[in-house]
Design an enzyme around this catalytic site. Structure first.
Site, PDB file in Angstrom:
ATOM      1  N   GLY A  42       0.789  -1.225   0.000  1.00  0.00           N
ATOM      2  CA  GLY A  42       0.000   0.000   0.000  1.00  0.00           C
ATOM      3  C   GLY A  42       0.818   1.270   0.000  1.00  0.00           C
ATOM      4  O   GLY A  42       0.551   2.204  -0.752  1.00  0.00           O
ATOM      5  N   GLY A  74     -13.906  -3.299  11.524  1.00  0.00           N
ATOM      6  CA  GLY A  74     -14.598  -4.446  12.096  1.00  0.00           C
ATOM      7  C   GLY A  74     -14.374  -5.732  11.328  1.00  0.00           C
ATOM      8  O   GLY A  74     -14.604  -6.818  11.841  1.00  0.00           O
ATOM      9  N   GLU A 108      -0.249 -12.800   1.551  1.00  0.00           N
ATOM     10  CA  GLU A 108      -1.252 -12.827   0.482  1.00  0.00           C
ATOM     11  C   GLU A 108      -0.725 -13.574  -0.740  1.00  0.00           C
ATOM     12  O   GLU A 108      -1.448 -14.357  -1.359  1.00  0.00           O
ATOM     13  CB  GLU A 108      -1.651 -11.405   0.084  1.00  0.00           C
ATOM     14  CG  GLU A 108      -2.467 -10.683   1.121  1.00  0.00           C
ATOM     15  CD  GLU A 108      -2.725  -9.228   0.764  1.00  0.00           C
ATOM     16  OE1 GLU A 108      -2.367  -8.802  -0.360  1.00  0.00           O
ATOM     17  OE2 GLU A 108      -3.284  -8.499   1.605  1.00  0.00           O
TER      18      GLU A 108
END
Length: 198
Positions: A42, A74, A108
């Site tokens: 990112g 969340g 990932e």
């Protein structure tokens, strides 16, 4: 094996037909799986390559997954990401100079490779030979071995390269999108062949 132009257009139309935007009623129950999972660092690429590619795919009626766009406060990080990887047809690994410093990027990448997804590597301002896994996190040896293995597999997969300082952005986005569509067509064809065998 060459595909006829009309066959490719028909498959592309079928893909677009299947990828309509979800209605509010659909969103209430379950978000559909993504088509393309964008794996990236990112801090290096979210505001340029990964973000632009995500927007370009959205405008082309595909369902890309980019953590900052698809996750909300969340959400359980690994659950949401693992679900997206399992549901995607194609993974895009955006490699940047600091990619290998991120535990999450490598995690990932391992999940994408272990799920046997089609992967399109994109090397942004970095050569494949410059991507090296170092233990920045005191991870167990078996985990580092998995990171190294996934990275090696990605480095030896034909991909795209781009120099962000003087590259042609529109041309790059079109090339990346074309590569994604081609790979999605191949996945769709393989899935159809598998279904016929059952």
């Amino acid at each position: 094996m060459q595909r006829s132009v009309s066959s490719t257009k028909n498959i592309y139309r079928h893909l677009l037909h299947c990828h309509r935007s979800p209605t509010p009623a659909t969103l209430t129950y379950q978000q559909p799986p993504c088509d393309v999972f964008i794996n990236h660092r990112g801090i290096d690429t979210k505001k340029n390559v990964a973000g632009l590619l995500y927007d370009h795919l959205m405008r082309s009626n595909f369902r890309p997954f980019l953590d900052s766009k698809n996750m909300k406060p969340g959400d359980k990080l690994f659950d949401k990401i693992d679900t997206a990887i399992r549901g995607c047809k194609v993974g895009v690994a955006v490699f940047s100079p600091r990619y290998c410093q991120s535990y999450f990027c490598l995690h990932e990448l391992v999940r994408i490779m272990e799920a046997k997804k089609k992967v399109i590597p994109i090397f942004i301002d970095v050569k494949p030979s410059e991507l090296i896994v170092k233990d920045h996190w005191r991870a167990p040896k078996h985990e580092l071995d998995r990171f190294k293995s996934a990275l090696e597999e990605a480095k030896y997969t034909v991909g795209l390269t781009f120099d962000s300082s003087n590259g042609d952005w529109p041309e790059f986005l079109m090339s990346a999108t074309d590569a994604i569509i081609e790979n999605m067509i191949e996945v769709e064809e393989e899935e159809n062949i598998s279904k016929k065998k059952i």
